[in-house]
Write an enzyme that holds these catalytic residues in place. Structure first.
Site, short mmCIF file in Angstrom:
data_model
loop_
_atom_site.label_atom_id
_atom_site.label_comp_id
_atom_site.label_asym_id
_atom_site.label_seq_id
_atom_site.Cartn_x
_atom_site.Cartn_y
_atom_site.Cartn_z
N ASN A 83 3.82 -9.42 -9.84
CA ASN A 83 3.96 -9.91 -11.20
C ASN A 83 2.62 -9.90 -11.92
OD1 ASN A 83 5.18 -11.17 -13.47
ND2 ASN A 83 6.58 -12.27 -12.12
N HIS A 113 -19.00 -12.88 1.44
CA HIS A 113 -20.46 -12.83 1.44
C HIS A 113 -21.01 -13.66 2.59
CE1 HIS A 113 -20.38 -10.95 -2.54
NE2 HIS A 113 -19.40 -11.78 -2.80
N GLY A 140 3.10 -18.27 -7.41
CA GLY A 140 2.10 -18.13 -8.48
C GLY A 140 0.81 -18.88 -8.20
N SER A 158 3.39 -22.10 -4.65
CA SER A 158 2.49 -21.91 -5.78
C SER A 158 1.21 -22.70 -5.60
CB SER A 158 3.17 -22.35 -7.07
OG SER A 158 4.26 -21.52 -7.35
N THR A 163 -6.31 -20.04 3.98
CA THR A 163 -7.61 -19.80 4.59
C THR A 163 -7.52 -19.39 6.06
OG1 THR A 163 -7.82 -22.12 5.19
CG2 THR A 163 -8.73 -21.47 3.05
N LYS A 164 -6.31 -19.45 6.62
CA LYS A 164 -6.13 -19.06 8.02
C LYS A 164 -4.79 -18.36 8.18
CE LYS A 164 -4.03 -23.35 9.62
NZ LYS A 164 -4.07 -24.44 10.58
#
Length: 184
Positions: A83, A113, A140, A158, A163-164
């Site tokens: 979307n 980084h 979303g 949403s 992170t894992k």
């Protein structure tokens, strides 16, 4: 080893390398074209996505606006839909299975980084691949961080910050995302 090879191997690399700069420019030009093609021309949009991405299924659609780094490191299966406002930073490979839906404003990021400030200030960066299984729905404003692998039948709520990695048949939500429900 070339900077491109280092990049794809998950090693520190120099993003100002001329080959990488040219590849990113090529992707920017293709995404500019994609984002300017009318929604009433789905075949033209599909052809351009197939040119931009590494591999795709036949039934794919991406709403404008869409942005990516290289495009060719993105691989999507059959029945793929993204979307409005999707951003995929494909410095490393992004693999998305069949029957996947991406809601508005989703970010899928492979670029990262160094944590060490001296190393980070050198301008070098690295990337970790992202893999998303079959039959997934990403809600979303969700964000998927570098190195994440998601199994089949995963639903991301949403606004979740993933992170894992997570296995099959789960609904995940929150910051950081956690399993809130199993899918039978």
């Amino acid at each position: 080893m070339s900077e491109k090879m280092k990049m794809l191997a998950g090693q520190l690399y120099d993003p100002t390398d001329p080959e990488l700069v040219e590849m990113r420019l090529s992707a920017r030009l293709l995404t500019e074209q994609l984002n300017s093609i009318s929604a009433v021309e789905p075949d033209a949009r599909r052809r351009l996505v197939k040119e931009l991405f590494g591999t795709t299924g036949e039934n794919i659609f991406i709403e404008s606006t869409f942005n990516c780094d290289y495009g060719r490191h993105i691989h999507v299966g059959e029945n793929f839909y993204a979307n409005f406002g999707c951003v995929i930073l494909d410095v490393a490979e992004v693999r998305i299975g069949d029957n996947c839906l991406i809601a508005p404003q989703v970010g899928i990021y492979t670029a990262t980084h160094p944590i060490d400030p001296v190393e980070r200030n050198s301008g070098k960066e690295y990337a970790l691949p992202v893999t998303i299984g079959h039959n997934c729905w990403i809600g979303g404003h969700a964000t998927i961080n570098p190195g994440v692998t998601l199994g089949d039948n995963v639903v991301i709520a949403s606004g979740a910050l993933v992170t894992k990695s997570f296995g099959n048949n789960v609904v995940i939500a929150g910051n950081p995302a956690r399993v809130i429900r199993e899918i039978p």
